[in-house]
Design an enzyme around this catalytic site. Structure first.
Site, PDB file in Angstrom:
ATOM      1  N   LEU A  91      -4.690   3.114   0.130  1.00 48.95           N
ATOM      2  CA  LEU A  91      -4.941   2.327   1.339  1.00 48.95           C
ATOM      3  C   LEU A  91      -4.420   3.078   2.559  1.00 48.95           C
ATOM      4  O   LEU A  91      -3.374   3.733   2.495  1.00 48.95           O
ATOM      5  CB  LEU A  91      -4.247   0.967   1.222  1.00 48.95           C
ATOM      6  CG  LEU A  91      -4.872   0.038   0.176  1.00 48.95           C
ATOM      7  CD1 LEU A  91      -3.943  -1.129  -0.132  1.00 48.95           C
ATOM      8  CD2 LEU A  91      -6.235  -0.477   0.635  1.00 48.95           C
ATOM      9  N   HIS A 107       1.760  -1.140 -12.060  1.00 50.08           N
ATOM     10  CA  HIS A 107       1.600   0.245 -12.536  1.00 50.08           C
ATOM     11  C   HIS A 107       2.124   0.326 -13.972  1.00 50.08           C
ATOM     12  O   HIS A 107       3.244  -0.124 -14.249  1.00 50.08           O
ATOM     13  CB  HIS A 107       2.389   1.180 -11.618  1.00 50.08           C
ATOM     14  CG  HIS A 107       2.202   2.621 -11.945  1.00 50.08           C
ATOM     15  ND1 HIS A 107       1.048   3.319 -11.634  1.00 50.08           N
ATOM     16  CD2 HIS A 107       3.006   3.518 -12.577  1.00 50.08           C
ATOM     17  CE1 HIS A 107       1.158   4.566 -12.045  1.00 50.08           C
ATOM     18  NE2 HIS A 107       2.341   4.713 -12.623  1.00 50.08           N
TER      19      HIS A 107
HETATM   20  C1  GRF Z   1      -3.679  -1.709 -15.199  1.00 48.59           C
HETATM   21  O1  GRF Z   1      -3.207  -0.998 -16.297  1.00 48.59           O
HETATM   22  C2  GRF Z   1      -2.808  -1.496 -13.992  1.00 48.59           C
HETATM   23  O2  GRF Z   1      -1.482  -1.271 -14.321  1.00 48.59           O
HETATM   24  C3  GRF Z   1      -3.402  -0.257 -13.384  1.00 48.59           C
HETATM   25  O3  GRF Z   1      -4.786  -0.415 -13.561  1.00 48.59           O
HETATM   26  C4  GRF Z   1      -5.026  -1.182 -14.730  1.00 48.59           C
HETATM   27  C5  GRF Z   1      -5.971  -2.291 -14.367  1.00 48.59           C
HETATM   28  O4  GRF Z   1      -6.390  -3.005 -15.493  1.00 48.59           O
HETATM   29  N1  GRF Z   1      -3.001  -0.143 -11.997  1.00 48.59           N
HETATM   30  P1  GRF Z   1      -7.259  -4.333 -15.332  1.00 48.59           P
HETATM   31  O5  GRF Z   1      -8.519  -3.952 -14.540  1.00 48.59           O
HETATM   32  O6  GRF Z   1      -6.431  -5.349 -14.633  1.00 48.59           O
HETATM   33  O7  GRF Z   1      -7.616  -4.719 -16.731  1.00 48.59           O
END
Ligand code: GRF
Length: 202
Positions: A91, A107
């Protein structure tokens, strides 16, 4: 608290927010935006009756212009907190300035270890025995903002990224709604002596 979710992919974290906090604990998910018009996350939002929009790189040659349009849309919808749930774009500084201390991210690693796009692969390549999930504020860097919540899981024999992610996803689905709930309750603040340190009032 009116919450927006930005997602590029499957949207299981969005689903966890819809299932676990939307419409209760003072939380309303009022908007879901994506950089991918066919993201399954958008279908999940529509099924829940939440407003959606896509902001595509192809339509905005420069990212700040795209982020400006997205911020205008979110602010017009009364959004007070922006949750990144698998949003695969950085962003702009201007976007973050419009939501000061009001953008969070989930994360799948124990930050500050393994920021970036392939945290689980990087952790496996490093040979760590403990994996985990971090929910943090978003600042101008890559996965570098102050940590709100973290949880670790010991996986000493892990070899394969998919099986690690299978263990991490349920943790994400608990931690992210919990962070949103705490923020809505006003239970999250910064230690005035060190704004890296997030204080949670339980
Ligand atoms: C998750 O593992 C999150 O930690 C990362 O991207 C992934 C998204 O998964 N930032 P989802 O689309 O919510 O299933």
């Amino acid at each position: 608290m009116n919450v927006a979710v930005l997602a590029s992919g499957t949207g299981t974290n969005l689903q966890a927010l819809l299932d676990r906090v939307h419409g209760r604990d003072g939380v309303e998910i009022v908007a879901v935006a994506s950089d991918k018009p066919d993201a399954p996350a958008l279908d999940r939002a529509r099924r829940a009756g939440v407003a959606t929009a896509s902001f595509l790189a192809a339509d905005y040659p420069r990212r700040p212009a795209r982020d400006r349009a997205m911020a205008d849309w979110l602010i017009g919808g009364g959004v007070e907190l922006v949750v990144l749930a698998g949003y695969m774009q950085l962003l702009s500084a201007e976007f973050l300035e419009r939501f000061p201390d009001r953008v969070i991210n989930v994360h799948p690693a124990l930050l500050p270890a393994f920021p970036g796009l392939r945290p689980v692969d990087d952790a496996l390549a490093y040979g760590v025995k403990v994996f985990g999930v971090t929910v943090h504020f978003v600042d101008g860097g890559v996965d570098s903002g102050p940590v709100i919540l973290q949880r670790a899981v010991e996986l000493p024999d892990a070899r394969d990224p998919a099986s690690v992610l299978d263990r991490l996803h349920p943790i994400e689905h608990e931690l992210l709604p919990e962070a949103v709930r705490l923020l809505a309750r006003g239970a999250v603040s910064f230690d005035p002596a060190n704004r890296r340190r997030v204080v949670i009032e339980r």
